[in-house]
Write a protein that holds these residues in place. Structure first.
Motif, PDB file in Angstrom:
ATOM      1  N   GLU A 150       0.832  -1.201   0.000  1.00 43.05           N
ATOM      2  CA  GLU A 150       0.000   0.000   0.000  1.00 43.05           C
ATOM      3  C   GLU A 150       0.868   1.252   0.000  1.00 43.05           C
ATOM      4  OE1 GLU A 150      -3.481   0.536   0.074  1.00 43.05           O
ATOM      5  OE2 GLU A 150      -3.503  -1.514  -0.640  1.00 43.05           O
TER       6      GLU A 150
ATOM      7  N   ALA B 219      -3.949   9.096 -13.056  1.00 39.50           N
ATOM      8  CA  ALA B 219      -4.299   7.691 -13.266  1.00 39.50           C
ATOM      9  C   ALA B 219      -3.867   7.223 -14.653  1.00 39.50           C
ATOM     10  CB  ALA B 219      -5.801   7.502 -13.083  1.00 39.50           C
TER      11      ALA B 219
ATOM     12  N   THR C  61      -3.682   3.188 -14.831  1.00 37.72           N
ATOM     13  CA  THR C  61      -4.720   2.645 -13.950  1.00 37.72           C
ATOM     14  C   THR C  61      -5.956   3.533 -14.043  1.00 37.72           C
ATOM     15  OG1 THR C  61      -5.172   1.863 -11.698  1.00 37.72           O
ATOM     16  CG2 THR C  61      -3.961   3.941 -11.911  1.00 37.72           C
ATOM     17  N   SER C  62      -6.957   3.245 -13.225  1.00 35.05           N
ATOM     18  CA  SER C  62      -8.195   4.030 -13.266  1.00 35.05           C
ATOM     19  C   SER C  62      -8.201   5.076 -12.157  1.00 35.05           C
ATOM     20  CB  SER C  62      -9.405   3.112 -13.085  1.00 35.05           C
ATOM     21  OG  SER C  62      -9.437   2.573 -11.775  1.00 35.05           O
TER      22      SER C  62
ATOM     23  N   THR D   1     -10.514   5.604 -10.120  1.00 38.63           N
ATOM     24  CA  THR D   1     -11.097   5.045  -8.885  1.00 38.63           C
ATOM     25  C   THR D   1     -10.013   4.439  -8.000  1.00 38.63           C
ATOM     26  OG1 THR D   1     -11.565   2.963 -10.050  1.00 38.63           O
ATOM     27  CG2 THR D   1     -13.331   4.585  -9.943  1.00 38.63           C
ATOM     28  N   THR D   2      -8.956   3.923  -8.628  1.00 40.12           N
ATOM     29  CA  THR D   2      -7.833   3.372  -7.851  1.00 40.12           C
ATOM     30  C   THR D   2      -7.141   4.484  -7.069  1.00 40.12           C
ATOM     31  OG1 THR D   2      -7.498   1.658  -9.517  1.00 40.12           O
ATOM     32  CG2 THR D   2      -5.680   2.067  -7.991  1.00 40.12           C
TER      33      THR D   2
ATOM     34  N   ARG E 180      -8.988   5.504  -3.932  1.00 36.44           N
ATOM     35  CA  ARG E 180      -8.884   4.598  -2.775  1.00 36.44           C
ATOM     36  C   ARG E 180      -7.801   5.073  -1.812  1.00 36.44           C
ATOM     37  NH1 ARG E 180      -8.818   0.194  -6.769  1.00 36.44           N
ATOM     38  NH2 ARG E 180     -10.953  -0.495  -7.124  1.00 36.44           N
ATOM     39  N   HIS E 181      -6.877   5.859  -2.318  1.00 35.32           N
ATOM     40  CA  HIS E 181      -5.764   6.338  -1.496  1.00 35.32           C
ATOM     41  C   HIS E 181      -5.885   7.826  -1.152  1.00 35.32           C
ATOM     42  CE1 HIS E 181      -3.311   2.649  -2.037  1.00 35.32           C
ATOM     43  NE2 HIS E 181      -3.975   2.565  -3.173  1.00 35.32           N
TER      44      HIS E 181
END
Length: 243
Positions: A49, A78, A83-84, A86-87, A90-91
């Motif tokens: 993470e 992103a 990546t997306s 939304t990823t 998350r952070h």
């Protein structure tokens, strides 16, 4: 002589029974495996993470450098990472949260650098002077070599007082550690270490605040020499004793 048809029938029935047991056994195994995975889902380790968070910050910093703060958004970051968005969310809750983290990371880097002077051996005056000059040089270097990120740093320092307050407390505590060590060694005559640390902080802020560093660099002022003179004057007063 055994009947071939009866023999064939028995063989087929045995094969059918065997396949049935094999099917049921495999089905139970799959169900058990799926339940086990559902009850024990694979979760990223803290190290993974932290590593991914650091990658996001690196990508965001690069986007700010290339396009500027105003034209950088979470979708761009992103896309640069493959990546997306939304990823990313998350952070980091928002673009503002992401930018705050960039500045906090820069401040943490400065705190780590300053900590080395607080933990070093040697005369207190050399340690404080070294700390202030190193912080000034780091800010000036960022202003010259990384103007877009420096502009982001400067804006957040001005708009987010809670962030700069935490940074100021951390830096003041490092100065206090050096002064407390100097008092134990008999280098200075100061009763209130915390007050003395605050005096140093206030006196040198002009050499480490992003806005002042930028202004001094633009005016081509001899900031390093000025910072050295201020620190040396303060340290002379601490040695002599303050009423």
């Amino acid at each position: 002589m055994p009947d071939p048809e009866v023999h064939l029938f028995k063989s087929q029935r045995t094969y059918f029974i065997f396949c049935s047991f094999a099917y049921l056994g495999n089905r139970r195994y799959c169900q058990t495996t799926m339940k086990s995975k559902a009850s024990n889902p694979t979760t990223p380790s803290p190290d993974d993470e932290n590593s991914f968070r650091a990658q996001i910050l690196d990508a965001a910093r690069d986007q700010v450098r290339r396009h500027g703060e105003a034209k950088t958004n979470v979708v761009d970051v992103a896309r640069a990472m493959g990546t997306s968005h939304t990823t990313i969310y998350r952070h980091f809750r928002s673009k503002a949260d992401l930018f705050d983290a960039l500045v906090i990371e820069a401040m943490r880097d400065e705190q780590e650098m300053a900590t080395r002077f607080a933990e070093a051996e040697g005369p207190f005056a050399e340690r404080i002077e070294g700390m202030v000059l190193a912080l000034h040089a780091r800010k000036r270097e960022r202003f010259v070599a990384d103007p877009e990120v420096y502009g982001l740093y400067r804006r957040i320092v001005e708009e987010r007082p809670e962030i700069i307050a935490a940074y100021s407390r951390a830096m003041t505590s490092l100065i206090a550690r050096i002064l407390a060590d100097a008092k134990r060694r008999g280098e200075i005559k100061v009763d209130d270490i915390d007050a003395a640390a605050g005096v140093v902080r206030d006196a040198v802020t002009v050499f480490v605040h992003p806005a002042h560093v930028a202004a001094a660099a633009a005016a081509n002022l001899p900031s390093e020499r000025m910072a050295r003179n201020v620190v040396r004057t303060l340290c002379a007063g601490f040695r002599a004793g303050l009423d």
